[in-house]
Write a protein that holds these residues in place. Structure first.
Motif, PDB file in Angstrom:
ATOM      1  N   TYR A 102      13.004 -34.144  25.053  1.00 53.08           N
ATOM      2  CA  TYR A 102      12.701 -35.431  25.688  1.00 53.08           C
ATOM      3  C   TYR A 102      13.845 -35.885  26.581  1.00 53.08           C
ATOM      4  O   TYR A 102      14.994 -35.949  26.155  1.00 53.08           O
ATOM      5  N   GLY A 103      13.517 -36.177  27.839  1.00 59.55           N
ATOM      6  CA  GLY A 103      14.523 -36.740  28.748  1.00 59.55           C
ATOM      7  C   GLY A 103      15.544 -35.746  29.278  1.00 59.55           C
ATOM      8  O   GLY A 103      16.492 -36.132  29.953  1.00 59.55           O
ATOM      9  N   VAL A 104      15.365 -34.447  28.977  1.00 65.41           N
ATOM     10  CA  VAL A 104      16.363 -33.449  29.378  1.00 65.41           C
ATOM     11  C   VAL A 104      16.189 -33.068  30.850  1.00 65.41           C
ATOM     12  O   VAL A 104      15.077 -32.816  31.312  1.00 65.41           O
ATOM     13  N   LEU A 105      17.291 -33.046  31.594  1.00 64.93           N
ATOM     14  CA  LEU A 105      17.265 -32.686  33.007  1.00 64.93           C
ATOM     15  C   LEU A 105      18.288 -31.577  33.265  1.00 64.93           C
ATOM     16  O   LEU A 105      19.294 -31.485  32.571  1.00 64.93           O
ATOM     17  N   LYS A 106      18.000 -30.770  34.275  1.00 61.78           N
ATOM     18  CA  LYS A 106      18.960 -29.740  34.690  1.00 61.78           C
ATOM     19  C   LYS A 106      19.443 -30.126  36.081  1.00 61.78           C
ATOM     20  O   LYS A 106      18.627 -30.393  36.967  1.00 61.78           O
ATOM     21  N   ILE A 107      20.740 -30.201  36.271  1.00 60.76           N
ATOM     22  CA  ILE A 107      21.300 -30.565  37.578  1.00 60.76           C
ATOM     23  C   ILE A 107      22.104 -29.378  38.105  1.00 60.76           C
ATOM     24  O   ILE A 107      22.982 -28.854  37.410  1.00 60.76           O
ATOM     25  N   SER A 108      21.772 -28.918  39.312  1.00 60.17           N
ATOM     26  CA  SER A 108      22.397 -27.707  39.861  1.00 60.17           C
ATOM     27  C   SER A 108      23.060 -27.993  41.192  1.00 60.17           C
ATOM     28  O   SER A 108      22.620 -28.868  41.946  1.00 60.17           O
ATOM     29  N   ARG A 109      24.107 -27.209  41.462  1.00 58.32           N
ATOM     30  CA  ARG A 109      24.673 -27.160  42.813  1.00 58.32           C
ATOM     31  C   ARG A 109      23.877 -26.102  43.544  1.00 58.32           C
ATOM     32  O   ARG A 109      23.733 -24.988  43.052  1.00 58.32           O
ATOM     33  N   THR A 110      23.348 -26.449  44.714  1.00 60.87           N
ATOM     34  CA  THR A 110      22.577 -25.457  45.463  1.00 60.87           C
ATOM     35  C   THR A 110      23.312 -25.201  46.765  1.00 60.87           C
ATOM     36  O   THR A 110      24.286 -25.893  47.058  1.00 60.87           O
ATOM     37  N   GLY A 111      22.843 -24.254  47.552  1.00 59.42           N
ATOM     38  CA  GLY A 111      23.489 -23.905  48.817  1.00 59.42           C
ATOM     39  C   GLY A 111      24.143 -25.080  49.521  1.00 59.42           C
ATOM     40  O   GLY A 111      25.363 -25.139  49.649  1.00 59.42           O
ATOM     41  N   GLY A 112      23.329 -26.042  49.959  1.00 55.93           N
ATOM     42  CA  GLY A 112      23.923 -27.124  50.744  1.00 55.93           C
ATOM     43  C   GLY A 112      23.936 -28.464  50.043  1.00 55.93           C
ATOM     44  O   GLY A 112      24.215 -29.487  50.665  1.00 55.93           O
TER      45      GLY A 112
ATOM     46  N   SER B 247      11.262 -30.921  33.666  1.00 57.13           N
ATOM     47  CA  SER B 247      10.224 -29.960  33.280  1.00 57.13           C
ATOM     48  C   SER B 247      10.022 -28.965  34.426  1.00 57.13           C
ATOM     49  O   SER B 247      10.926 -28.223  34.736  1.00 57.13           O
ATOM     50  N   SER B 248       8.865 -28.930  35.118  1.00 58.44           N
ATOM     51  CA  SER B 248       8.754 -27.869  36.135  1.00 58.44           C
ATOM     52  C   SER B 248       8.941 -28.403  37.556  1.00 58.44           C
ATOM     53  O   SER B 248       8.721 -27.685  38.518  1.00 58.44           O
ATOM     54  N   GLN B 249       9.351 -29.670  37.678  1.00 57.08           N
ATOM     55  CA  GLN B 249       9.524 -30.252  39.020  1.00 57.08           C
ATOM     56  C   GLN B 249      10.985 -30.274  39.420  1.00 57.08           C
ATOM     57  O   GLN B 249      11.835 -30.671  38.634  1.00 57.08           O
ATOM     58  N   THR B 250      11.262 -29.863  40.639  1.00 57.76           N
ATOM     59  CA  THR B 250      12.640 -29.888  41.132  1.00 57.76           C
ATOM     60  C   THR B 250      12.742 -30.790  42.356  1.00 57.76           C
ATOM     61  O   THR B 250      11.892 -30.753  43.241  1.00 57.76           O
ATOM     62  N   TYR B 251      13.781 -31.624  42.361  1.00 55.84           N
ATOM     63  CA  TYR B 251      14.029 -32.561  43.476  1.00 55.84           C
ATOM     64  C   TYR B 251      15.340 -32.153  44.132  1.00 55.84           C
ATOM     65  O   TYR B 251      16.313 -31.860  43.441  1.00 55.84           O
TER      66      TYR B 251
ATOM     67  N   LEU C 230       9.730 -23.037  33.231  1.00 52.43           N
ATOM     68  CA  LEU C 230      10.487 -24.124  32.600  1.00 52.43           C
ATOM     69  C   LEU C 230      11.864 -23.617  32.173  1.00 52.43           C
ATOM     70  O   LEU C 230      12.031 -22.448  31.878  1.00 52.43           O
ATOM     71  N   PHE C 231      12.837 -24.539  32.099  1.00 46.83           N
ATOM     72  CA  PHE C 231      14.157 -24.111  31.631  1.00 46.83           C
ATOM     73  C   PHE C 231      14.389 -24.513  30.185  1.00 46.83           C
ATOM     74  O   PHE C 231      15.333 -24.063  29.567  1.00 46.83           O
ATOM     75  N   VAL C 232      13.526 -25.402  29.628  1.00 46.43           N
ATOM     76  CA  VAL C 232      13.686 -25.739  28.209  1.00 46.43           C
ATOM     77  C   VAL C 232      12.676 -24.941  27.403  1.00 46.43           C
ATOM     78  O   VAL C 232      11.581 -24.666  27.866  1.00 46.43           O
ATOM     79  N   THR C 233      13.065 -24.589  26.171  1.00 43.93           N
ATOM     80  CA  THR C 233      12.216 -23.701  25.378  1.00 43.93           C
ATOM     81  C   THR C 233      11.417 -24.460  24.327  1.00 43.93           C
ATOM     82  O   THR C 233      10.654 -23.856  23.598  1.00 43.93           O
TER      83      THR C 233
ATOM     84  N   LEU D 162       9.030 -25.955  21.845  1.00 46.42           N
ATOM     85  CA  LEU D 162       7.636 -25.542  21.673  1.00 46.42           C
ATOM     86  C   LEU D 162       6.670 -26.615  22.130  1.00 46.42           C
ATOM     87  O   LEU D 162       5.574 -26.334  22.594  1.00 46.42           O
ATOM     88  N   CYS D 163       7.078 -27.901  21.993  1.00 47.47           N
ATOM     89  CA  CYS D 163       6.168 -28.956  22.436  1.00 47.47           C
ATOM     90  C   CYS D 163       5.992 -28.912  23.951  1.00 47.47           C
ATOM     91  O   CYS D 163       5.103 -29.532  24.502  1.00 47.47           O
ATOM     92  N   LYS D 164       6.852 -28.143  24.623  1.00 44.04           N
ATOM     93  CA  LYS D 164       6.700 -27.985  26.066  1.00 44.04           C
ATOM     94  C   LYS D 164       5.988 -26.663  26.385  1.00 44.04           C
ATOM     95  O   LYS D 164       6.085 -26.140  27.483  1.00 44.04           O
ATOM     96  N   GLY D 165       5.332 -26.090  25.376  1.00 46.69           N
ATOM     97  CA  GLY D 165       4.510 -24.909  25.639  1.00 46.69           C
ATOM     98  C   GLY D 165       5.227 -23.570  25.552  1.00 46.69           C
ATOM     99  O   GLY D 165       4.749 -22.584  26.081  1.00 46.69           O
TER     100      GLY D 165
END
Length: 220
Positions: free
Chosen positions: A58-68, A75-79, A143-146, A148-151
């Protein structure tokens, strides 16, 4: 003893960091602030930010440095954002109303492009701690989280290790996880007397190193 007292991921992480043999297994973890996020993203190409209290992904986010710039995945949406400050205000909109912590991102070993991690359930019965389960949790595709409630899918721990890290002895890794579980439990039991059931979330990176992501005192 009520699980509420131990719900904070901080308290447990701090207890485990006191042991120099356990500390190397714990990803770098800091409380959420703009400065801490900026310096963690300077050190790692991605971080995982999660509520200090709460489970199930719940509420977990992944924040990445990308090229620019930067990206935030929920979940499966990236901004995508082109600057740190626009990403940070994006984070404030996407986060849930909880206190967050920042954890070093680990490139998990994968099976067919899907990350896998492990849950070890450890229970005290008649004064003896026993392992009641050791399962691999394979993330749902994309998805990046494993959780089970997220399938995600469940598989035997040994099968998960064999399939995700075919060149590494699964037997040796299971042995290492078991002894780590015993050591961590002894630390937590000294610090929080009365616990009787623990759920350890472990991840193995693509090099086969074990990481302790979380210890749950009321495992699902």
């Amino acid at each position: 003893m009520g699980g509420r007292q131990l719900a904070s991921k901080w308290l447990k992480t701090e207890a485990l960091l006191t042991d120099p043999k356990v500390a190397p297994y714990i990803p770098q973890t800091r409380s959420m602030s703009q400065g801490n996020l900026q310096s963690m993203l300077g050190m790692y190409d991605f971080v995982v930010v999660k509520p200090v209290v709460g489970g199930g992904g719940y509420g977990v986010l992944k924040i990445s440095r990308t090229g620019g710039g930067y990206s935030i995945t929920r979940s499966s949406q990236t901004y995508h954002f082109d600057s740190f400050s626009s990403m940070f205000s994006g984070f404030r909109k996407l986060k849930v109303r909880r206190t967050y912590l920042i954890q070093q991102g680990i490139h998990l070993a994968q099976i067919n492009g899907r990350p896998i991690d492990y849950r070890v359930k450890y229970v005290k019965t008649d004064q003896q701690w026993v392992t009641t389960a050791m399962v691999g949790r394979l993330a749902r595709s994309g998805l990046f989280v494993t959780n089970l409630c997220k399938g995600g899918n469940l598989l035997k721990g040994r099968d998960g290790l064999r399939r995700s890290l075919p060149n590494i002895s699964s037997k040796a890794k299971i042995k290492e996880m078991r002894s780590l579980t015993r050591r961590c439990t002894a630390i937590l039991e000294r610090r929080f007397p009365g616990i009787g059931e623990l759920g350890f979330d472990y991840g193995l990176d693509s090099g086969g190193n074990i990481w302790i992501f979380e210890v749950n005192t009321r495992p699902q």
